[in-house]
Design a protein around this motif. Sequence first.
Motif, PDB file in Angstrom:
ATOM      1  N   SER A  17      -3.957  -5.032   9.063  1.00 53.38           N
ATOM      2  CA  SER A  17      -5.068  -5.980   8.994  1.00 53.38           C
ATOM      3  C   SER A  17      -5.602  -6.100   7.573  1.00 53.38           C
ATOM      4  O   SER A  17      -5.844  -7.197   7.065  1.00 53.38           O
ATOM      5  N   ALA A  18      -5.787  -4.955   6.933  1.00 55.02           N
ATOM      6  CA  ALA A  18      -6.393  -4.963   5.599  1.00 55.02           C
ATOM      7  C   ALA A  18      -5.512  -5.684   4.586  1.00 55.02           C
ATOM      8  O   ALA A  18      -6.000  -6.478   3.779  1.00 55.02           O
ATOM      9  N   LEU A  19      -4.206  -5.419   4.643  1.00 51.30           N
ATOM     10  CA  LEU A  19      -3.326  -6.051   3.656  1.00 51.30           C
ATOM     11  C   LEU A  19      -3.214  -7.543   3.900  1.00 51.30           C
ATOM     12  O   LEU A  19      -3.117  -8.339   2.963  1.00 51.30           O
ATOM     13  N   ILE A  73       2.728  13.670  -4.258  1.00 51.61           N
ATOM     14  CA  ILE A  73       2.224  12.545  -5.038  1.00 51.61           C
ATOM     15  C   ILE A  73       1.283  13.066  -6.122  1.00 51.61           C
ATOM     16  O   ILE A  73       0.271  13.674  -5.806  1.00 51.61           O
ATOM     17  N   GLU A 113      -8.053   2.791  -1.085  1.00 52.49           N
ATOM     18  CA  GLU A 113      -7.441   3.157  -2.371  1.00 52.49           C
ATOM     19  C   GLU A 113      -8.520   3.288  -3.433  1.00 52.49           C
ATOM     20  O   GLU A 113      -9.417   2.461  -3.521  1.00 52.49           O
ATOM     21  N   ASP A 170      -4.575  -0.264  10.921  1.00 52.31           N
ATOM     22  CA  ASP A 170      -5.716  -0.785  10.159  1.00 52.31           C
ATOM     23  C   ASP A 170      -5.257  -1.474   8.881  1.00 52.31           C
ATOM     24  O   ASP A 170      -5.800  -2.490   8.467  1.00 52.31           O
ATOM     25  N   MET A 171      -4.246  -0.873   8.267  1.00 53.22           N
ATOM     26  CA  MET A 171      -3.807  -1.410   6.984  1.00 53.22           C
ATOM     27  C   MET A 171      -3.025  -2.710   7.125  1.00 53.22           C
ATOM     28  O   MET A 171      -3.003  -3.523   6.210  1.00 53.22           O
ATOM     29  N   LEU A 186     -11.140  -2.261   1.582  1.00 53.95           N
ATOM     30  CA  LEU A 186     -10.226  -2.690   2.644  1.00 53.95           C
ATOM     31  C   LEU A 186      -9.215  -1.609   2.986  1.00 53.95           C
ATOM     32  O   LEU A 186      -8.758  -1.506   4.117  1.00 53.95           O
ATOM     33  N   PRO A 188       1.093   5.552  -1.489  1.00 48.74           N
ATOM     34  CA  PRO A 188       0.183   6.653  -1.832  1.00 48.74           C
ATOM     35  C   PRO A 188      -0.284   6.621  -3.287  1.00 48.74           C
ATOM     36  O   PRO A 188      -1.230   7.303  -3.650  1.00 48.74           O
ATOM     37  N   GLU A 203      -6.377   7.070   3.163  1.00 46.55           N
ATOM     38  CA  GLU A 203      -6.648   7.160   4.601  1.00 46.55           C
ATOM     39  C   GLU A 203      -7.939   7.929   4.872  1.00 46.55           C
ATOM     40  O   GLU A 203      -8.763   7.525   5.697  1.00 46.55           O
ATOM     41  N   LYS A 243      -8.059  -9.696  11.981  1.00 35.52           N
ATOM     42  CA  LYS A 243      -8.478  -8.921  13.154  1.00 35.52           C
ATOM     43  C   LYS A 243      -7.370  -8.824  14.199  1.00 35.52           C
ATOM     44  O   LYS A 243      -7.380  -7.924  15.036  1.00 35.52           O
ATOM     45  N   TRP A 284      -3.272  -6.199  13.391  1.00 40.74           N
ATOM     46  CA  TRP A 284      -2.863  -4.837  13.779  1.00 40.74           C
ATOM     47  C   TRP A 284      -2.144  -4.802  15.113  1.00 40.74           C
ATOM     48  O   TRP A 284      -1.372  -3.896  15.405  1.00 40.74           O
ATOM     49  N   PHE A 332     -10.851   5.805   3.777  1.00 41.92           N
ATOM     50  CA  PHE A 332     -11.014   4.704   4.724  1.00 41.92           C
ATOM     51  C   PHE A 332     -11.718   5.181   5.996  1.00 41.92           C
ATOM     52  O   PHE A 332     -12.649   4.546   6.492  1.00 41.92           O
ATOM     53  N   LEU A 345       0.874  -1.172   0.000  1.00 42.56           N
ATOM     54  CA  LEU A 345       0.000   0.000   0.000  1.00 42.56           C
ATOM     55  C   LEU A 345       0.909   1.218   0.000  1.00 42.56           C
ATOM     56  O   LEU A 345       1.671   1.442   0.933  1.00 42.56           O
ATOM     57  N   ARG A 369     -10.511  -2.677  14.019  1.00 42.56           N
ATOM     58  CA  ARG A 369      -9.860  -2.811  15.308  1.00 42.56           C
ATOM     59  C   ARG A 369     -10.874  -2.854  16.430  1.00 42.56           C
ATOM     60  O   ARG A 369     -11.923  -2.261  16.335  1.00 42.56           O
ATOM     61  N   ALA A 401       1.112   8.865   6.449  1.00 44.44           N
ATOM     62  CA  ALA A 401      -0.039   8.188   7.057  1.00 44.44           C
ATOM     63  C   ALA A 401       0.064   8.243   8.571  1.00 44.44           C
ATOM     64  O   ALA A 401       1.158   8.365   9.129  1.00 44.44           O
ATOM     65  N   SER A 402      -1.105   8.122   9.219  1.00 49.15           N
ATOM     66  CA  SER A 402      -1.099   8.093  10.686  1.00 49.15           C
ATOM     67  C   SER A 402      -0.799   6.675  11.167  1.00 49.15           C
ATOM     68  O   SER A 402      -0.963   5.706  10.425  1.00 49.15           O
ATOM     69  N   ASN A 461      -2.496   5.011  13.322  1.00 50.99           N
ATOM     70  CA  ASN A 461      -3.730   4.226  13.369  1.00 50.99           C
ATOM     71  C   ASN A 461      -4.099   3.639  12.016  1.00 50.99           C
ATOM     72  O   ASN A 461      -4.518   2.493  11.913  1.00 50.99           O
ATOM     73  N   TYR A 462      -3.953   4.457  10.998  1.00 47.75           N
ATOM     74  CA  TYR A 462      -4.253   3.947   9.655  1.00 47.75           C
ATOM     75  C   TYR A 462      -3.307   2.806   9.302  1.00 47.75           C
ATOM     76  O   TYR A 462      -3.717   1.791   8.756  1.00 47.75           O
ATOM     77  N   ILE A 512       4.207  12.040   7.561  1.00 47.99           N
ATOM     78  CA  ILE A 512       3.485  12.850   6.573  1.00 47.99           C
ATOM     79  C   ILE A 512       2.651  11.960   5.640  1.00 47.99           C
ATOM     80  O   ILE A 512       1.647  12.383   5.089  1.00 47.99           O
ATOM     81  N   SER A 516     -11.750  -6.019   8.173  1.00 46.32           N
ATOM     82  CA  SER A 516     -11.089  -6.107   9.468  1.00 46.32           C
ATOM     83  C   SER A 516     -11.251  -4.786  10.180  1.00 46.32           C
ATOM     84  O   SER A 516     -11.124  -3.744   9.581  1.00 46.32           O
TER      85      SER A 516
END
Lengths: 292, 784
Positions: free
Chosen positions: A275-277, B705, B648, A272-273, B645, A188, B766, A251, A254, B769, A186, B784, A265-266, A268-269, A263, B782
């Motif tokens: 888990s998502a990936l 970007i 994107e 989450d990612m 998910l 940008p 982000e 689940k 993470w 999401f 993942l 949290r 991503a956070s 927290n994201y 700059i 998924s």
Amino acid sequence: MKVSEMEMISPTSVHECLHALTDQQKSSRLIAGGTDAVVRMKDRNWMPDIWINIKGLKELRYIREDASGLHIGPLTTHTDIVKSELLQSKADVLTFAAKEVGATQMQNMGTLGGNLGTASPAGDTIPALYVLDAHIQLSSLHQIRSVPIKDFFIGPGKTVIKPDEMISDIVIRPQEKNEIGIFEKLGPRKAQSISIVNFTASLKIKAQTRQCIGGKLAFGSVAPTIIRAKKCESMLLLDPLDEHMIQNIAKVAWKEVAPISDIRASANYRKDMASALLERGLYRLMKRWENK
Amino acid sequence: MSIKVNNPIGKKHRQETSSDRFQWIGKRVPRIDGPEKVTGELQYMTDRSYPNMVWGKVLRAKYPHARITNIDTTQAKVLPGVICVLTYRDIPGFNGFGIVTPDQPVLCEDVVRCTADAVALVAAETNEIAEEALNLIQVDYEPLEVVADAEYAMTEQAPQLHPDGNIHSHVKINNGDVNQAFEEADYIFENTYYSPRQMHAFIETEGGWGMLEEDGVLTIQCPGQYAYRDRLQISRALGLNPESIHVISSPNGGAFGGKDEITVQIYLALLALHSGGRPVKIHLSREESVQAGMKRHPFKVQVKTAAKKDGTIIANQVRAVADTGAYASLGPAVIALAVEHACGPYKIPHVDIEGFCVYTNNGIAGAFRGFGVNQVCVGIETHLDMTAEKIGMDPIEIRKINAYRQGETSSIGHVVKSSVGTHQTLDKAQNCDLWVNRASYKKQPSEPWKKRGVAVATSFHGVGMGIGTPDYGAASIELLPDGRLKVAVGCEEIGTGNGTVYAQVCAEMLHCDMSDITVVQGDTSETLDGGTVTASRSIYTGSKAIATVAPQMIQLLAETAAEILHTPAKNMEIENSTVIDKKDPSNSLTFIEIYDYLSKAKASTKVNGHFYLPKEKEEIKGSGGAPHHIYGYMTHVVMVEVDTLTGETDVLRVVSIPDCGRVMNLQGLEGQTEGGAIMGIGYTLYEDVAIEEGYHKTKNFADYIFPTIRETPEIETIPVEDPEPTNPFGAKGIGEVVMIPIIPAIMSAIYDATGARVRHLPATPERIFEAMKPMNKSAPISSR
Ligand SMILES: Cc1cc2nc3c(=O)[nH]c(=O)nc-3n(C[C@H](O)[C@H](O)[C@H](O)COP(=O)(O)OP(=O)(O)OC[C@H]3O[C@@H](n4cnc5c(N)ncnc54)[C@H](O)[C@@H]3O)c2cc1C
């Protein structure tokens, strides 16, 4: 120090190169494809007295197999990896990762040794080297040693390579017949982007079933170095990997990572990612397994 | 620049319509500068080098807001290889520039207001020595409080960045009674939208050459968007007669508005006066360009819209606050255009619109393709979709109900007399494959957890300057010794292909082959002052200027031939670069023969002409220049696919439906619609220059970007040709509107796919999401 005052030498053999590295009078740094080195020189971060240009050392550009495993020379480019039939069949996950490095130009110039040397937590080939139990061979004029990948990195941009050493070989285990891998990135955007999170898996699956009998999972860009997702790995073995099971593992994912906010991503994201990936990756992997 | 026309016309013809009566206009003509650009034969000005050249560099401010207490250049001056070090003390004329309000110091004297500010200049034998010299200039600062937010800047507590306060301009348009309408409304939608600080990201960063010629002429070669105004600003700072300055501003490695203002021209001029006649080059690194270059204004836009059950929008209230950074540049004009366009191409009876152009310490914002409309189109388009959804109406139908037609009164209260193509573009949208079959396309996501959405949006954009800014076009045509014609138009070639259209028009008017035309643009010694290449105006203006002057050339040719052949001029006809006696076709003269005759007679072979652009008579009071006389209209249909998910988002298909009046060159139009779509995708999904407390967090293209070819979808162009009566060919402008409606269209398509609305652009994975989180309670995701 000005860029115009820097020297560059181009040794014609590994031996000559190791000689040059032994001279500790002046600071030096290897340059292979230069796709990291030149950028960092421009930013004045890497300003050695001497650049040692190893791009011409053909003896370090190879992919071959012997009883001890698959050997990849540090000067092997990402394009070499993507195109290698040997790696496609026995280290598919590394070829997938190499295909996501930058874009064509970077893959043509950038090398596996350089990706290791830069030691970025976002280096895309590194998680694949984790799940393939890589050993990095380091040579100096007087010694050759082999370092398991998990001991190779000591922090962002830092490795155990000593000033007089260079990477001279990368050894990975071949995947087994019933083993299949995946790389999820993942960024940008799709091309020329640094991973926000990446995920690598290589699973052994019992023939004709969805039952995983052993697997390795690794995350990149979510901690100072690559993270092996050990809890998730143990969950892989519990039940057949149907959609529901994949979601259950996701689940937990993470919790295995420790990212920072920056700059791009956070934190927290990024969690989450992870888990998502994992969810997306295992889903895609099982789909390929079924079609195999 | 001058370019020869080689390979004039492509084989590929579309179904020719109205343009059949033309030989060149409306045809798919390859660019005259295509081969040179593709082979690299044509150099960027900043790629040139000269023997004996020197390197110039600019010292930028260390702080975003600080008082300068001392500047000491002693050490830098004695560094071997340094040729000169200049500060504000070395400015012979006025120490300021700025297109409308020259509030930006050329070199700061007492205070710096952003990190783009220049404090000193250096020229040296090498780039590295110049760099080293910058480090040796000692500037003492007293840091001041940084104004990092536009709304904070508007408060009493905020430090005042300029003598007149932080609100540089405040414009309004009021019509009807919005409060009454809000009471009568069936539905009210109220939302706040945030837009990004987009960067022009041209491939050629700001740079150029300055040289003091032996005859005392100061030559500045610097890619720009208006050579004559650049010359004026240079002359003002140098206290020189403009006549002694020669500016060459074309060709240009991309501008998009970012080279409309002075970039480095004055620095080049100052250094050239101190380099002993040696040519000086400045070329900003990408990092310096990110820090010092213009950006698009980030806006906060609050929008409240009232609708009736039948789909009519009865009121729209908009409050837009634009962060113009430390200096005005074209900020007030951007805000005025935003206010003019904030209610869309509609006839909303009650509107209350206001905009503020506000100073902060966040770099500098200025002109950028779209010019304020990108930021404000989002509110009205989104609220139309919300209304349509509420009442179960088709999104195209609701736009048709509300869109004005030619002769009707717009939301800002003026009767639109010029061409209006909105309805035709909406018809085309309604009938395009993507819209007709959207339900079935949406059912085919590439993977089970992905969702597709299709949406439409429409918008418009003024062509040319509004009221209060002089707006004229000019061209000259010269007969050359080899019988070719040289057409000269001021408007620069900034990558749009306008020069190709100029060749088409000249060939059309003078009945010759396009390969017999040489085009010259952007050069104060060769071209007349014909205004800027901005405001979507260069095709409208240039084509009309050439059409204005062409009859003079025809007359010159015919009368000269008549004189030579002793035949009445009225019998003369031009065909294939030959003047022929209609009555006796054996009686003819080639252009070469005519040139020879004129040159022997020491007569001029050049004709000049100019015209004024049509304007509305009355300005809407307080609007800052509205309305425009001419607008280009545009509808986009897009399909996106969102990965639920990760957030994107891929734009998979774009249908681009411009109303540009007559299509002058279909290939050029497609260049614009495709480039505009990609820039709009970048604006909506990817691009933003991050600035925190006045410091740029985005440094270069590694962290800025924008879309690559892998983010580029299939883009289809379906032009609508609603001819504009005031242009001899029916042309309007297209350069900006092509990137506008795609912005709300993508935002609505994301909603159509996921049910999530993102109101803060760019809609990064982000942000999407996060916006989807509430929607996804039951979805297989998924969490949290
Ligand atoms: C536009 C762009 C996009 C990129 N995208 C990605 C991406 O998506 N994913 C990603 O992982 N990377 C990316 N990179 C980074 C870079 O391309 C890779 O890390 C590449 O593999 C580096 O290889 P190189 O040969 O160019 O290394 P170099 O720049 O030549 O060297 C890098 C470092 O490794 C050291 N080194 C090289 N060879 C050896 C050796 N044999 N022994 C010891 N040390 C050695 C060097 O001394 C240096 O410190 C990108 C870079 C750019 C410019």
